[in-house]
Design an enzyme around this catalytic site. Structure first.
Site, PDB file in Angstrom:
ATOM      1  CB  ALA A 188      -0.936  -0.005   1.208  1.00  0.00           C
ATOM      2  CB  VAL A 244       1.491 -11.984   0.629  1.00  0.00           C
ATOM      3  CG1 VAL A 244       1.290 -13.084  -0.414  1.00  0.00           C
ATOM      4  CG2 VAL A 244       0.484 -10.859   0.399  1.00  0.00           C
ATOM      5  CB  ALA A 275       3.236  -2.254  -5.635  1.00  0.00           C
ATOM      6  NE  ARG A 278      11.671   1.542  -9.106  1.00  0.00           N
ATOM      7  CZ  ARG A 278      11.408   0.904 -10.254  1.00  0.00           C
ATOM      8  NH1 ARG A 278      10.273   0.263 -10.402  1.00  0.00           N
ATOM      9  NH2 ARG A 278      12.278   0.910 -11.230  1.00  0.00           N
ATOM     10  CG  HIS A 450     -11.716  34.687  -2.789  1.00  0.00           C
ATOM     11  ND1 HIS A 450     -11.952  33.588  -1.996  1.00  0.00           N
ATOM     12  CD2 HIS A 450     -12.946  35.190  -3.128  1.00  0.00           C
ATOM     13  CE1 HIS A 450     -13.259  33.436  -1.844  1.00  0.00           C
ATOM     14  NE2 HIS A 450     -13.888  34.399  -2.515  1.00  0.00           N
TER      15      HIS A 450
END
Length: 476
Positions: A188, A244, A275, A278, A450
């Site tokens: 996540a 997992v 994911a 890396r 604004h």
């Protein structure tokens, strides 16, 4: 053999920017890049432009437009009959954008006189670089200075090895031309959330499994909570503390076994995105005999000036320590280029922004409350909700907040954290303010247009001193 003042190994956002800056400074520069794109042609840009930052944002944009039309335009008096999504066309648009941008780098190389050495580079003794082309041809080039910018690669799990289009990393998830009915995502983090968001918007049932107990552990807790609430409302099923254990490939799909606080669990999915992070892409980038120093995680070891243990050899980007961010790599490339010619550039790593391009977007720069508490720094906070911002209301994107952390004694900005509409753009204001050593009062005294989203930044700065104008201030 050809000689250069600088040879850059790697043509990603760190390498190609370093090469261009070196050339701008009058150095004879070459850049080695081996990437072969989806069309089977050599391409610059590395992971970011080819299969990372740019294509993922293209798909996020397409999927967000589809979801908005399908589910969120009725309040505007807009209804569309017979809506459908042409996924192959969406992928083709993404590919076109990638080709335009990578081709643009090649043009910039030509305009700046950078030589593109196509092939895989390997550092040899005496600052020589061996380049092996796709056809196997080998050439050798000498450089007075070498910049290693070889980037990073996806981490593959032994229990979930890549398998055609069923088990993929983020690269594979960018090229699906059909929408999975049930999608699993392991991790996540930034990549998992962004890729999960793309396919959820298009109709997939998405389950995200995260091993950590905390959601977005690197982010400020208020941001993480606000983002998690919105993702849950959207139907993104994020399961924390879920490790997992196995992935079984069956005829009709994949069975993912994981363990959470209640024991062993199983889910059935059609496809799976892995994911989990890396790693530095440093395998065989240098002849072992020259002794290029790497750490236990395979990252090239550098000092505070990005110098390696070898003379006139530098390293930047994902292959060294620090956050794996494209803009961090680019700035490091500029720093090294300017150092080579004797300049004294400066890069403050505390002022590098983090951005997650989900909906709502998430962005921050500087310290979190947890960081400051751990360091024993006294601070004050201010925050402002987009629910009270007129422009956000008009856009039907009035969720999220801006949060400011300022030093309790000096009022100097220590961190700014945002979740909400277009905060990827708003965070730049905070970066500028912090780089200029501004206080919350400094920004509070500035005039903001604004109605704009940026008024939420202004109000959050005012809130630090308990004087927000469009929100009830906390008693102090």
């Amino acid at each position: 053999m050809s000689d250069f003042d600088v040879i850059v190994i790697g043509g990603g956002p760190g390498g190609y920017v370093a090469a261009i800056r070196c050339a701008q400074l009058g150095l004879k520069t070459a850049c080695v890049e081996e990437w072969i794109n989806k069309q089977g042609k050599p391409a610059l840009g590395g992971t970011c432009l080819n299969v990372g930052c740019i294509p993922s944002k293209a798909l996020l944009e397409s999927s967000e437009r589809y979801e908005e039309i399908a589910h969120y335009n009725a309040d505007h008096g807009i209804t569309v009959a017979g809506l459908n999504i042409d996924v192959p066309q969406m992928i083709a648009r993404k590919d076109k954008i990638v080709q335009q941008l990578t081709g643009g780098i090649a043009q910039l190389f030509q305009a700046n006189g950078v030589t593109w050495l196509q092939g895989r580079g390997k550092l040899l003794a005496g600052n020589q670089v061996q380049v092996t082309g796709q056809d196997g041809a080998v050439s050798t080039h000498a450089g007075k200075n070498i910049i290693i910018a070889t980037g990073s690669t996806s981490i593959e799990l032994p229990i979930a090895k890549w398998l055609d289009e069923r088990i993929v990393d983020s690269t594979g998830a960018l090229d699906w031309e059909t929408i999975p009915k049930r999608l699993g995502v392991i991790g996540a983090g930034v990549i998992g959330l962004e890729m999960g968001s793309v396919w959820r918007r298009l109709g997939a049932e998405v389950v995200v499994l995260e091993a950590l107990d905390d959601f977005l552990a690197a982010a400020d807790r208020d941001l993480a909570k606000a983002a998690a609430l919105q993702f849950k409302k959207q139907g993104l099923d994020i399961r924390l503390s879920s490790k997992v254990a196995a992935v079984e490939v069956g005829e009709s799909g994949l069975t993912v076994t994981y363990n959470d606080k209640n024991g062993e669990q199983k889910i059935e999915v059609d496809r799976l995105i892995v994911a989990v992070g890396r790693k530095a892409n440093t395998r065989d980038i240098a002849d072992a005999a020259i002794g290029l120093q790497v750490d236990e995680r395979g990252r090239v070891v550098v000092d505070g000036h990005l110098k390696t243990n070898l003379p006139n050899v530098y390293a930047i980007g994902d292959c060294v320590q620090g956050p794996m961010l494209a803009h961090k790599a680019s700035e490091e490339g500029i720093v090294v280029a300017e150092q080579i010619v004797g300049q004294k550039p400066h890069l403050d790593y505390n002022h590098i922004p983090w951005i997650i391009y989900t909906h709502p977007e998430i962005a921050w720069v500087g310290k979190t409350e947890a960081d400051l508490k751990t360091a024993g720094v006294e601070y004050r906070t201010g925050s402002f909700s987009f629910a009270a911002n007129g422009r956000a209301k008009a856009m039907s994107q009035d969720v999220g907040l801006v949060k400011v952390l300022a030093d309790a004694k000096t009022d100097r900005l220590l961190g700014v954290h945002m979740v909400g509409p277009m905060v990827s753009e708003l965070i730049g204001q905070a970066v500028i303010a912090m780089e200029c050593e501004s206080s919350a009062e400094d920004v509070a005294r500035m005039v903001f247009g604004h109605p704009t989203l940026s008024e939420s930044v202004h109000e959050a700065m005012l809130s630090v001193d308990g004087r927000a104008l469009h929100a009830v201030n906390r008693k102090r």
